[in-house]
Design a protein around this motif. Structure first.
Motif, PDB file in Angstrom:
ATOM      1  N   THR A  55     -21.122  43.256 -28.797  1.00 32.78           N
ATOM      2  CA  THR A  55     -22.372  42.373 -28.318  1.00 32.78           C
ATOM      3  C   THR A  55     -21.586  41.100 -27.610  1.00 32.78           C
ATOM      4  O   THR A  55     -20.427  41.072 -27.681  1.00 32.78           O
ATOM      5  CB  THR A  55     -22.862  41.525 -29.600  1.00 32.78           C
ATOM      6  N   CYS A  56     -22.301  40.586 -26.976  1.00 28.99           N
ATOM      7  CA  CYS A  56     -21.783  39.394 -25.765  1.00 28.99           C
ATOM      8  C   CYS A  56     -21.318  38.444 -26.910  1.00 28.99           C
ATOM      9  O   CYS A  56     -19.893  37.780 -26.508  1.00 28.99           O
ATOM     10  CB  CYS A  56     -22.763  38.933 -24.979  1.00 28.99           C
ATOM     11  N   ALA A  57     -21.849  38.105 -27.997  1.00 34.55           N
ATOM     12  CA  ALA A  57     -21.149  37.130 -28.911  1.00 34.55           C
ATOM     13  C   ALA A  57     -19.852  37.321 -29.384  1.00 34.55           C
ATOM     14  O   ALA A  57     -18.924  36.644 -29.501  1.00 34.55           O
ATOM     15  CB  ALA A  57     -22.434  36.696 -29.956  1.00 34.55           C
ATOM     16  N   ARG A  58     -19.767  38.612 -29.751  1.00 34.40           N
ATOM     17  CA  ARG A  58     -18.483  39.243 -30.423  1.00 34.40           C
ATOM     18  C   ARG A  58     -17.430  39.199 -28.981  1.00 34.40           C
ATOM     19  O   ARG A  58     -16.120  38.882 -29.427  1.00 34.40           O
ATOM     20  CB  ARG A  58     -18.601  40.580 -30.715  1.00 34.40           C
ATOM     21  N   MET A  59     -17.938  39.473 -27.989  1.00 40.98           N
ATOM     22  CA  MET A  59     -16.786  39.342 -26.695  1.00 40.98           C
ATOM     23  C   MET A  59     -16.361  37.927 -26.574  1.00 40.98           C
ATOM     24  O   MET A  59     -15.145  37.683 -26.251  1.00 40.98           O
ATOM     25  CB  MET A  59     -17.471  40.022 -25.476  1.00 40.98           C
ATOM     26  N   HIS A  60     -17.224  37.097 -26.782  1.00 41.14           N
ATOM     27  CA  HIS A  60     -16.832  35.617 -26.419  1.00 41.14           C
ATOM     28  C   HIS A  60     -16.019  35.253 -27.565  1.00 41.14           C
ATOM     29  O   HIS A  60     -15.015  34.467 -27.356  1.00 41.14           O
ATOM     30  CB  HIS A  60     -18.232  34.918 -26.405  1.00 41.14           C
ATOM     31  N   GLU A  61     -16.100  35.742 -28.824  1.00 38.51           N
ATOM     32  CA  GLU A  61     -15.092  35.349 -29.989  1.00 38.51           C
ATOM     33  C   GLU A  61     -13.807  35.858 -29.695  1.00 38.51           C
ATOM     34  O   GLU A  61     -12.993  35.293 -29.856  1.00 38.51           O
ATOM     35  CB  GLU A  61     -15.844  35.967 -31.082  1.00 38.51           C
ATOM     36  N   ILE A  62     -13.813  37.268 -29.159  1.00 40.53           N
ATOM     37  CA  ILE A  62     -12.650  37.861 -28.872  1.00 40.53           C
ATOM     38  C   ILE A  62     -11.787  37.231 -27.755  1.00 40.53           C
ATOM     39  O   ILE A  62     -10.569  36.834 -28.012  1.00 40.53           O
ATOM     40  CB  ILE A  62     -12.757  39.182 -28.616  1.00 40.53           C
ATOM     41  N   LYS A  64     -12.216  33.775 -27.070  1.00 39.36           N
ATOM     42  CA  LYS A  64     -11.479  32.529 -27.556  1.00 39.36           C
ATOM     43  C   LYS A  64     -10.335  32.725 -28.497  1.00 39.36           C
ATOM     44  O   LYS A  64      -9.343  32.094 -28.284  1.00 39.36           O
ATOM     45  CB  LYS A  64     -12.573  32.010 -28.087  1.00 39.36           C
ATOM     46  N   MET A  65     -10.262  34.071 -28.963  1.00 38.75           N
ATOM     47  CA  MET A  65      -9.198  34.290 -30.122  1.00 38.75           C
ATOM     48  C   MET A  65      -7.969  34.683 -29.100  1.00 38.75           C
ATOM     49  O   MET A  65      -6.786  34.165 -29.440  1.00 38.75           O
ATOM     50  CB  MET A  65      -9.359  35.240 -31.120  1.00 38.75           C
ATOM     51  N   ARG A  66      -8.118  35.511 -28.378  1.00 38.32           N
ATOM     52  CA  ARG A  66      -6.906  36.221 -27.499  1.00 38.32           C
ATOM     53  C   ARG A  66      -6.513  35.441 -26.304  1.00 38.32           C
ATOM     54  O   ARG A  66      -5.279  35.242 -25.921  1.00 38.32           O
ATOM     55  CB  ARG A  66      -7.328  37.425 -27.007  1.00 38.32           C
ATOM     56  N   GLN A  68      -5.609  32.461 -24.857  1.00 39.28           N
ATOM     57  CA  GLN A  68      -5.127  31.061 -24.785  1.00 39.28           C
ATOM     58  C   GLN A  68      -4.041  30.880 -24.046  1.00 39.28           C
ATOM     59  O   GLN A  68      -3.165  31.728 -23.757  1.00 39.28           O
ATOM     60  CB  GLN A  68      -4.812  30.843 -26.378  1.00 39.28           C
ATOM     61  N   PRO A  69      -3.731  29.484 -23.495  1.00 41.25           N
ATOM     62  CA  PRO A  69      -2.684  29.202 -22.681  1.00 41.25           C
ATOM     63  C   PRO A  69      -1.403  29.441 -23.470  1.00 41.25           C
ATOM     64  O   PRO A  69      -0.549  29.933 -22.423  1.00 41.25           O
ATOM     65  CB  PRO A  69      -2.911  27.660 -22.492  1.00 41.25           C
ATOM     66  N   ASN A  70      -1.112  29.474 -24.367  1.00 42.76           N
ATOM     67  CA  ASN A  70       0.295  29.755 -25.114  1.00 42.76           C
ATOM     68  C   ASN A  70       0.583  31.138 -25.242  1.00 42.76           C
ATOM     69  O   ASN A  70       1.609  31.622 -25.116  1.00 42.76           O
ATOM     70  CB  ASN A  70       0.572  29.471 -26.117  1.00 42.76           C
ATOM     71  N   ARG A  71      -0.140  31.999 -24.548  1.00 47.56           N
ATOM     72  CA  ARG A  71      -0.164  33.454 -24.277  1.00 47.56           C
ATOM     73  C   ARG A  71      -0.369  33.979 -22.997  1.00 47.56           C
ATOM     74  O   ARG A  71      -0.299  35.177 -22.717  1.00 47.56           O
ATOM     75  CB  ARG A  71      -1.199  34.299 -25.055  1.00 47.56           C
ATOM     76  N   MET A  72      -0.260  32.989 -22.098  1.00 51.88           N
ATOM     77  CA  MET A  72      -0.436  33.335 -20.564  1.00 51.88           C
ATOM     78  C   MET A  72       1.046  32.674 -19.792  1.00 51.88           C
ATOM     79  O   MET A  72       1.671  32.022 -20.100  1.00 51.88           O
ATOM     80  CB  MET A  72      -1.572  32.788 -20.091  1.00 51.88           C
ATOM     81  N   PHE A  94      -4.459  25.007 -18.643  1.00 50.65           N
ATOM     82  CA  PHE A  94      -3.520  25.706 -19.339  1.00 50.65           C
ATOM     83  C   PHE A  94      -2.678  24.461 -20.160  1.00 50.65           C
ATOM     84  O   PHE A  94      -1.900  25.011 -21.085  1.00 50.65           O
ATOM     85  CB  PHE A  94      -2.295  26.264 -18.364  1.00 50.65           C
ATOM     86  N   VAL A  95      -2.302  23.379 -19.827  1.00 53.99           N
ATOM     87  CA  VAL A  95      -1.873  22.295 -20.425  1.00 53.99           C
ATOM     88  C   VAL A  95      -2.688  21.457 -21.525  1.00 53.99           C
ATOM     89  O   VAL A  95      -2.313  21.252 -22.479  1.00 53.99           O
ATOM     90  CB  VAL A  95      -1.106  21.259 -19.624  1.00 53.99           C
ATOM     91  N   LYS A  96      -3.940  21.268 -21.151  1.00 52.06           N
ATOM     92  CA  LYS A  96      -4.661  20.524 -21.773  1.00 52.06           C
ATOM     93  C   LYS A  96      -5.243  21.101 -23.210  1.00 52.06           C
ATOM     94  O   LYS A  96      -5.621  20.611 -24.093  1.00 52.06           O
ATOM     95  CB  LYS A  96      -6.073  20.130 -20.905  1.00 52.06           C
ATOM     96  N   THR A  97      -5.570  22.391 -22.980  1.00 47.68           N
ATOM     97  CA  THR A  97      -5.887  23.255 -24.046  1.00 47.68           C
ATOM     98  C   THR A  97      -5.167  23.398 -25.079  1.00 47.68           C
ATOM     99  O   THR A  97      -4.024  24.191 -24.708  1.00 47.68           O
ATOM    100  CB  THR A  97      -6.681  24.582 -23.508  1.00 47.68           C
ATOM    101  N   LYS A  98      -5.557  23.198 -26.211  1.00 40.88           N
ATOM    102  CA  LYS A  98      -4.384  23.617 -27.690  1.00 40.88           C
ATOM    103  C   LYS A  98      -4.952  24.907 -28.145  1.00 40.88           C
ATOM    104  O   LYS A  98      -6.087  25.076 -27.968  1.00 40.88           O
ATOM    105  CB  LYS A  98      -4.377  22.369 -28.514  1.00 40.88           C
ATOM    106  N   ASN A  99      -4.276  25.473 -28.901  1.00 42.75           N
ATOM    107  CA  ASN A  99      -4.402  26.541 -29.723  1.00 42.75           C
ATOM    108  C   ASN A  99      -5.835  26.127 -30.702  1.00 42.75           C
ATOM    109  O   ASN A  99      -5.715  25.251 -31.435  1.00 42.75           O
ATOM    110  CB  ASN A  99      -3.646  27.197 -30.632  1.00 42.75           C
TER     111      ASN A  99
END
Length: 172
Positions: A55-62, A64-66, A68-72, A94-99
Motif C-alpha cells: 500500500t501507499c501507506a506502507r511505502m511511506h513507512e518504509i 521514513k525508516m530507510r 534518512q540523512p545519516n544513510r546518504m 540533510f543536517v536539520k533532520t535527525k533520525n
C-alpha cells in the motif's frame, strides 16, 4: 495516493525493461553471487516485488525508516564558492533532520564469508553482445575509491576502457 499508484506503474514498466537488459541482468546476478546468503543478494527492486500488496501507506513507512540523512551521501558539483555550498548544506534537510525512526531490527545484515570462487554464465540466444562482470568484496574504506576507479576505467562510453577498445582499436 493517486500519484503513488501511477508511480508504481512507472516502476513496474522500468523493471520490465530492465529484466530484458543483459547488462542489468549481469549486475543483478553478480550481486546474487557476491552476497550469497545475506539480504544483500536481493535486488533493490524487480517485478516480483509488485505482485505483493504494497500500500501507499506502507511505502511511506518504509521511506521514513530507510531514507534518512545519516544513510546518504551528498555530492555537489557547482561553480559556487565552497563556503556558500557549506552554508546551503548546513541549512538543508540533510543536517536539520535527525533520525526519527530506527532501522527495522528484523533485517539481518550478516554477510557470510565466501570460501569459493563463484561463476555464473547466462546465455541469451538473442544477444550478440557479451557482458562480463567481475566483483569482489572490499573494506568499507576502499569503497568510494573503487567506485571512482570503476567509473574512470569501465564507465560506459566515457570510460577509459571503452575509449581504448572502441575508439583506438575498433574492437567493440
Amino acid at each position: 495516493e493517486k500519484d503513488c499508484i501511477k508511480e508504481e506503474q512507472v516502476v513496474i514498466e522500468e523493471n520490465s525493461k530492465n529484466s530484458d537488459d543483459s547488462s542489468d541482468i549481469a549486475f543483478v546476478e553478480l550481486d546474487r553471487l557476491m552476497y550469497k546468503g545475506s539480504v544483500y543478494e536481493l535486488p533493490i527492486d524487480n517485478t516480483s516485488y509488485h505482485t505483493k500488496q504494497l500500500t501507499c501507506a506502507r511505502m511511506h513507512e518504509i521511506h521514513k525508516m530507510r531514507y534518512q540523512p545519516n544513510r546518504m551521501v551528498i555530492s555537489v558539483v557547482s561553480n559556487l564558492p565552497f563556503e556558500h555550498v557549506k552554508h546551503i548544506v548546513a541549512a538543508s534537510f540533510f543536517v536539520k533532520t535527525k533520525n526519527r525512526v530506527l532501522c527495522d531490527p528484523k533485517l539481518d545484515q550478516y554477510l557470510p564469508t565466501q570460501a569459493d570462487t563463484l561463476i555464473k554464465i547466462i546465455e541469451k540466444k538473442s544477444e550478440v553482445t557479451t557482458h562480463v562482470a567481475v566483483g569482489f568484496r572490499v573494506d568499507e574504506a576502499d569503497r568510494y575509491k573503487l567506485v571512482l576507479l570503476k567509473t574512470i576505467v569501465g564507465g560506459a562510453m566515457s570510460g577509459r576502457l571503452f575509449t581504448i577498445l572502441r575508439e583506438q582499436n575498433g574492437l567493440t
